[in-house]
Design a protein around this motif. Structure first.
Motif, short mmCIF file in Angstrom:
data_model
loop_
_atom_site.label_atom_id
_atom_site.label_comp_id
_atom_site.label_asym_id
_atom_site.label_seq_id
_atom_site.Cartn_x
_atom_site.Cartn_y
_atom_site.Cartn_z
N ASP A 666 -36.00 50.76 43.66
CA ASP A 666 -35.80 52.25 43.39
C ASP A 666 -34.68 52.15 42.21
OD1 ASP A 666 -33.81 51.46 44.80
OD2 ASP A 666 -34.11 53.14 46.49
N ASN A 667 -34.18 53.26 41.67
CA ASN A 667 -33.04 53.51 40.67
C ASN A 667 -31.90 53.81 41.40
OD1 ASN A 667 -34.78 52.89 38.54
ND2 ASN A 667 -35.41 55.09 38.42
N VAL A 668 -30.91 53.45 41.20
CA VAL A 668 -29.41 53.63 41.58
C VAL A 668 -28.54 53.76 40.70
CG1 VAL A 668 -30.09 53.01 44.19
CG2 VAL A 668 -28.74 51.65 42.51
N VAL A 669 -27.46 54.69 41.04
CA VAL A 669 -26.34 54.77 40.00
C VAL A 669 -25.04 54.47 40.65
CG1 VAL A 669 -24.99 56.35 38.32
CG2 VAL A 669 -27.50 56.42 38.38
N LEU A 670 -24.37 53.11 40.53
CA LEU A 670 -23.11 53.00 41.22
C LEU A 670 -21.88 53.62 40.54
CD1 LEU A 670 -23.91 49.11 41.64
CD2 LEU A 670 -24.71 51.06 43.10
N ASP A 671 -21.13 54.17 41.29
CA ASP A 671 -20.10 55.02 40.86
C ASP A 671 -18.90 53.69 40.89
OD1 ASP A 671 -19.30 55.05 43.75
OD2 ASP A 671 -19.69 57.08 43.94
N HIS A 673 -16.14 54.09 42.71
CA HIS A 673 -15.67 53.80 44.17
C HIS A 673 -16.52 52.60 44.62
CE1 HIS A 673 -14.19 54.40 48.31
NE2 HIS A 673 -15.53 54.66 48.76
N PHE A 674 -17.83 52.69 44.61
CA PHE A 674 -18.69 51.62 45.07
C PHE A 674 -18.01 50.37 44.36
CE2 PHE A 674 -22.24 48.81 44.95
CZ PHE A 674 -22.88 48.84 46.21
N ALA A 675 -18.09 50.31 43.03
CA ALA A 675 -17.63 49.05 42.14
C ALA A 675 -16.15 48.44 42.96
CB ALA A 675 -17.60 49.49 40.88
N THR A 676 -15.44 49.51 43.24
CA THR A 676 -14.01 48.99 44.00
C THR A 676 -14.33 48.39 45.28
OG1 THR A 676 -12.99 50.88 42.48
CG2 THR A 676 -11.64 49.84 44.50
N MET A 677 -15.26 49.02 45.99
CA MET A 677 -15.40 48.28 47.25
C MET A 677 -16.21 47.06 47.13
SD MET A 677 -14.03 50.35 49.13
CE MET A 677 -14.60 49.85 50.61
N HIS A 678 -17.03 46.76 46.20
CA HIS A 678 -17.63 45.41 46.14
C HIS A 678 -17.24 44.76 44.57
CE1 HIS A 678 -20.30 48.43 48.49
NE2 HIS A 678 -20.74 47.17 48.99
N PRO A 685 -25.86 52.47 35.73
CA PRO A 685 -27.36 52.41 36.39
C PRO A 685 -27.73 51.11 36.80
CG PRO A 685 -27.26 52.85 34.02
CD PRO A 685 -25.91 52.73 34.39
N HIS A 686 -28.37 51.01 38.16
CA HIS A 686 -29.00 49.75 38.33
C HIS A 686 -30.28 50.18 38.94
CE1 HIS A 686 -24.66 48.66 38.12
NE2 HIS A 686 -25.27 47.13 38.55
N VAL A 687 -31.19 48.88 39.05
CA VAL A 687 -32.38 48.95 39.76
C VAL A 687 -32.22 47.77 41.11
CG1 VAL A 687 -34.81 48.05 40.03
CG2 VAL A 687 -33.95 49.08 37.85
N ARG A 688 -32.51 48.58 42.23
CA ARG A 688 -32.23 47.77 43.49
C ARG A 688 -33.44 47.54 44.01
NH1 ARG A 688 -29.68 51.62 47.90
NH2 ARG A 688 -31.60 52.58 47.63
#
Length: 914
Positions: A666-671, A673-678, A685-688
């Motif tokens: 599915d399609n997801v958009v990482l913000d 905050h998520f990038a800071t935690m990982h 935009p990413h495909v998961r």
């Protein structure tokens, strides 16, 4: 004090002014005080340049000492300024010193005034002397640099390999060659071999002996007609630590001098002598005894005194005192040079250290020439120069170290101007690319482009570096000889003093071998993955072959047309199913890494679901769930296919008793905050992708190790432990990241995020339905194959669809058939791997006999090393229509019809090109 001093006194109290004058006089200072009381008077007095010092009260009507200090620093910055006040606080005193006051004295303690004045006057004098010395040094250095370029001698330096590293302008004029034609080359590149060998031998003698060499040589310059006579002097080129790193010297054309009168020669010599001495610290030594240097009378110039750490004329100069200043370890070398010069009547040039009275060491270059009595020929004088080369030598050594580091750097270094014009490359660059420095200087690095990288990648590169940021990435480039190679590169902007970008520097590493090794590892890992499917493949093929074997005899005995058609359809569908499995596995096994393009993940998941359903045990339920309008990703489809297969095989092994395997996307958009935690993630935009199983799960005790190389929980010979390592490496190489969750007894879910390109095209979702199978028009087709059954099958198919057919079992028989029916044969269908004469050889001969005859290659052996070579040979011949066995009749008929009906075919159906 020998002469009266003039002080400017800013003081509104006559009584205090008289008191200050008395104190100065009582201290033995002969001072003329010129008093002013206010700002106008002070500003007018500052226009007089004859004052030696300023004394100022702090508190004045509508005026203060700090304001007076500011005016004095602005108009007379070098004039000492002392505050004399009775109301000066500590903070004000500190502020005045910071503002440039020489000192301050309280009126309650005027006894300090005399010493303070003397110290200020002394400091001002020392400051003036330092400024004068620095200006003289700068002028001397500038004039010396100018002198080297303006010398009539040809000055040069060579490294240990004999390559020219420096020449002056006269060198170019004398040889008729430009600096670009000389620098970096050796004598063997410039002169005939006999002369070059002699010059090289002289250079080696100088470097090995460490001694100065002089001589007269005969030259034939490349750009000058005729032979020239030159006088040469060479001496070792040494680093600051004393190691010989080359040879340096000078030569000058003495052709006319050798042919002229002695008077002209003497005049020439004196002129050269005077020019060498100009604007340098100089000295002369009058020889009272040519064989006793200790009895020499020395005369130093002012600059020579300063170099040796003395004020000019402050000491009596003798030979013994001079040697006291020479470093003890360098005295023997200097004595030997002087003695040899006196014996040979030659000049000498020596670098040695000087120990100054304050204990500091300086490195000097000393050179001198012997002056002889023209009547007796006996030495009468030594004339020489001495130059402090400590700082230049440190700078040269620093630059040499940098140059050596760049020259010997194991990675390629390239420097361009802001527009991308190459200005420098190091030797590693030339070794990697095959281009010489001369071939690339002034050109753009785009000459290395292979054409395999999208223009968008280069656009992002330029946007990054011109914005002042560093760019990191990979290039797929082409060497001068046409071979391709991979480089990882870091490109950074270089800013000038004003902050503007002036140059770009690229540091690049050839990773071709690394990528080839990784490709081999990936292929081996794919083979391992396919091997793990072997039992499922065998099971499916057995199920496919069973109805074929059972229906074939029934087909022979059956008389009913309806039943015969039903049996034939069963055999055909089973065979097509077997072909699909074999093609899918072969395609995966020989997939090409490194080919990245816009990929639709949905297609890869569907393909993986299909192959797992056909090869996994039937007690494992395979499901797929893809979100609508999945974004494309820029990826290597073969490598992503391998990621999915590795994870699916691991899931199968985790469900020995069966279970459920789900592939999701599915399609997801990482913000942010998520990038800071990982840490491995980037916003956007990413495909998961999720691969979920209901297996035994991963024990918590080993979860932190599962991505480690060669870590495996499987038994011996059941796995290499590289599967998940490979998966993680592929995902990271695509700019993504992988994580997992697992609970023992409940299953495992692997989650992969790949950067998406929402605006890119991911390929068509479906292809249009095929058109009706075309029939022939009686064209004659030659079929060549060493398999009898294939020849018969092809013949029946083609004849049934309106073609005439000739058959041959190998290339030799095919040429006989073709020669007999050359004007009638309209197309050739041939195998490749055949006895007697193979298909590739046959095609070469046919291209000579009748190049316009269309050829279709139908082969099942174009895999592996030999098959790949044959395939490349066919492509070089221009044969584009290659069918991989097994294929059905439809494909053969459509390809044949396409060739015979192509635009440009003649009336008989023969295309103009293959």
């Amino acid at each position: 004090m020998e002469h009266p001093l003039r002080f400017l006194l800013l003081e509104d109290s006559p009584t205090d002014a008289q008191l200050i004058a008395d104190v100065l006089a009582g201290d033995g200072l002969r001072v003329t005080l010129e008093r002013v009381e206010d700002r106008p008077g002070f500003e007018a007095a500052l226009r007089d340049p004859g004052f030696d010092l300023i004394l100022s009260d702090y508190s004045l009507p509508s005026f203060d000492g700090l304001t007076a200090l500011a005016l004095a620093r602005e108009r007379c910055p070098d004039l000492p300024f002392i505050l004399v006040s009775g109301t000066l606080g500590e903070e004000t005193a500190v502020e005045s010193l910071r503002a440039g006051a020489s000192d301050y004295v309280l009126k309650q303690r005027l006894s300090r005034l005399g010493p303070v004045v003397r110290r200020a006057l002394k400091e001002a004098e020392e400051h003036r002397q330092r400024q004068a010395a620095e200006a003289a040094l700068r002028e001397t250095q500038s004039l010396y640099q100018s002198l080297v370029e303006q010398l009539p001698q040809c000055v040069f330096c060579k490294n240990q390999d004999g390559q020219f590293t420096f020449i002056n302008g006269r060198f170019s004029e004398q040889t008729g060659l430009s600096p670009d034609q000389i620098l970096g080359r050796t004598d063997f590149d410039l002169f005939e071999s006999g002369l070059a060998a002699k010059y090289r031998q002289d250079d080696l003698r100088v470097m090995e002996s460490g001694q100065v060499w002089t001589g007269v040589e005969h030259h034939r310059f490349p750009g000058i007609v005729g032979e020239r006579i030159v006088e040469v002097i060479k001496w070792p080129l040494q680093a600051s630590h004393g190691q010989t790193i080359g040879v340096q010297g000078m030569f000058w054309d003495v052709t006319e001098r050798e042919h002229a009168a002695e008077a002209l020669r003497a005049s020439e010599h004196r002129l050269n002598q005077a020019e060498r001495l100009a604007h340098l610290g100089s000295w002369t030594s009058e020889l009272t005894s040519a064989r006793d240097p200790s009895r020499q009378r020395l005369v130093w110039s002012d600059e020579t005194y300063r170099i040796f750490g003395h004020e000019p004329g402050s000491i009596e100069v003798t030979h013994e005192r001079f040697l006291e200043h020479v470093h003890p370890q360098d005295r023997a070398q200097l004595r030997a040079a002087v003695e040899e010069a006196l014996q040979t009547r030659r000049s000498y040039r020596v670098e040695h250290r000087v120990v100054r009275p304050d204990g500091t060491e300086r490195l000097v270059l000393e050179q001198a020439e012997v002056v002889c009595d023209p009547t007796t020929g006996e030495p009468t004088r030594l004339m020489g120069t001495v130059q402090d080369i400590t700082e230049p030598r440190k700078a040269e050594e620093h630059l040499r170290n940098l140059a050596r580091a760049v020259e010997q750097c194991p990675v390629s270094i390239l420097i361009t101007d802001r527009e991308g014009k190459i200005e420098f490359v190091n030797p590693k660059f030339t070794r990697v690319t095959g281009y010489t420095a001369e071939e690339v200087l002034g050109r753009n690095p785009s000459l290395l482009k292979s054409g395999d990288m999208p223009a968008e990648s280069y656009r992002r590169l330029w946007e990054t570096v011109l914005a002042g940021d560093e760019w990191r990435g990979e290039f797929h480039n082409r060497r001068k000889d046409g071979t391709l190679f991979w480089e990882i590169a870091s490109i950074s902007p270089v800013r000038g003093p004003d902050g503007a970008i002036t140059h770009l520097i690229a540091v690049k590493e050839d990773v071709t071998e690394k990528r080839l090794t990784e490709a081999k590892l990936l292929r081996a890992q794919r083979v391992e993955s396919i091997g793990s499917l072997a039992s499922g493949i065998a099971h499916d093929l057995n199920n496919i072959l069973t109805p074929i074997l059972m229906c074939a005899p029934l087909l022979e005995a059956e008389e009913s047309p309806e039943v015969r058609q039903e049996l034939a359809q069963t055999i055909e569908s089973s065979a097509e199913r077997a072909v699909a499995i074999v093609k899918q596995l072969l395609g995966f096994a020989r997939g090409k890494e490194g080919q990245r393009a816009s990929v639709q993940i949905r297609h890869l998941i569907r393909e993986m679901a299909k192959i797992t359903r056909e090869t996994f045990p039937k007690n494992i339920q395979i499901e797929e769930a893809c979100g609508r309008n999945l974004w494309p990703v820029r990826a290597d489809a073969t490598q992503i296919h391998q990621v999915l297969l590795n994870l699916c095989v691991n899931a199968r092994d985790a469900m020995p008793a069966g279970g459920r395997l789900v592939l999701r996307a599915d399609n997801v958009v990482l913000d942010d905050h998520f990038a800071t935690m990982h840490p491995q993630a980037a916003a956007g935009p990413h495909v998961r992708l999720l691969i979920e199983d209901t297996g035994v799960g991963i024990p918590e005790s080993i979860q932190e190790h599962i991505f480690e190389s060669f870590f495996t929980t499987k038994g011996e010979h059941e796995g290499t432990g590289l599967g998940l390592t490979t998966v993680q490496g592929i995902v990271r190489d695509h700019g993504g990241f992988i994580s997992f969750t697992s609970r023992e007894g409940q299953g495992t879910t692997f989650e992969i995020h790949l950067p998406a390109a929402p605006d890119a095209q991911g390929g068509p979702e479906a292809s249009p339905p095929p058109a009706a199978i075309p029939h022939g028009r009686g064209e004659l087709v030659l079929v060549v194959d060493d398999e009898l059954d294939i020849r018969h099958a092809n013949r029946r198919v083609l004849e049934r669809h309106g073609y005439q057919v000739l058959v041959a079992k190998d290339g030799v028989e095919a040429l006989a058939q073709f020669s007999a029916h050359q004007n009638k044969v309209r197309a050739i269908v041939t195998d490749v791997m055949m006895p007697q004469m193979d298909g590739l050889t046959l095609c070469r001969v046919l291209c000579r006999l009748r190049p316009e005859t269309p050829v279709i290659v139908s082969s099942g052996g174009l895999f592996g090393k030999h098959g790949s070579e044959a395939l490349r040979g066919l492509e070089r011949l221009g044969i584009r229509h290659i069918l991989h066995k097994p294929h059905n009749a439809d494909l053969l008929l459509r390809t044949l019809a396409e060739l015979l009906r192509a635009p440009g075919a003649d009336a008989s159906g023969t295309p103009g090109t293959r």
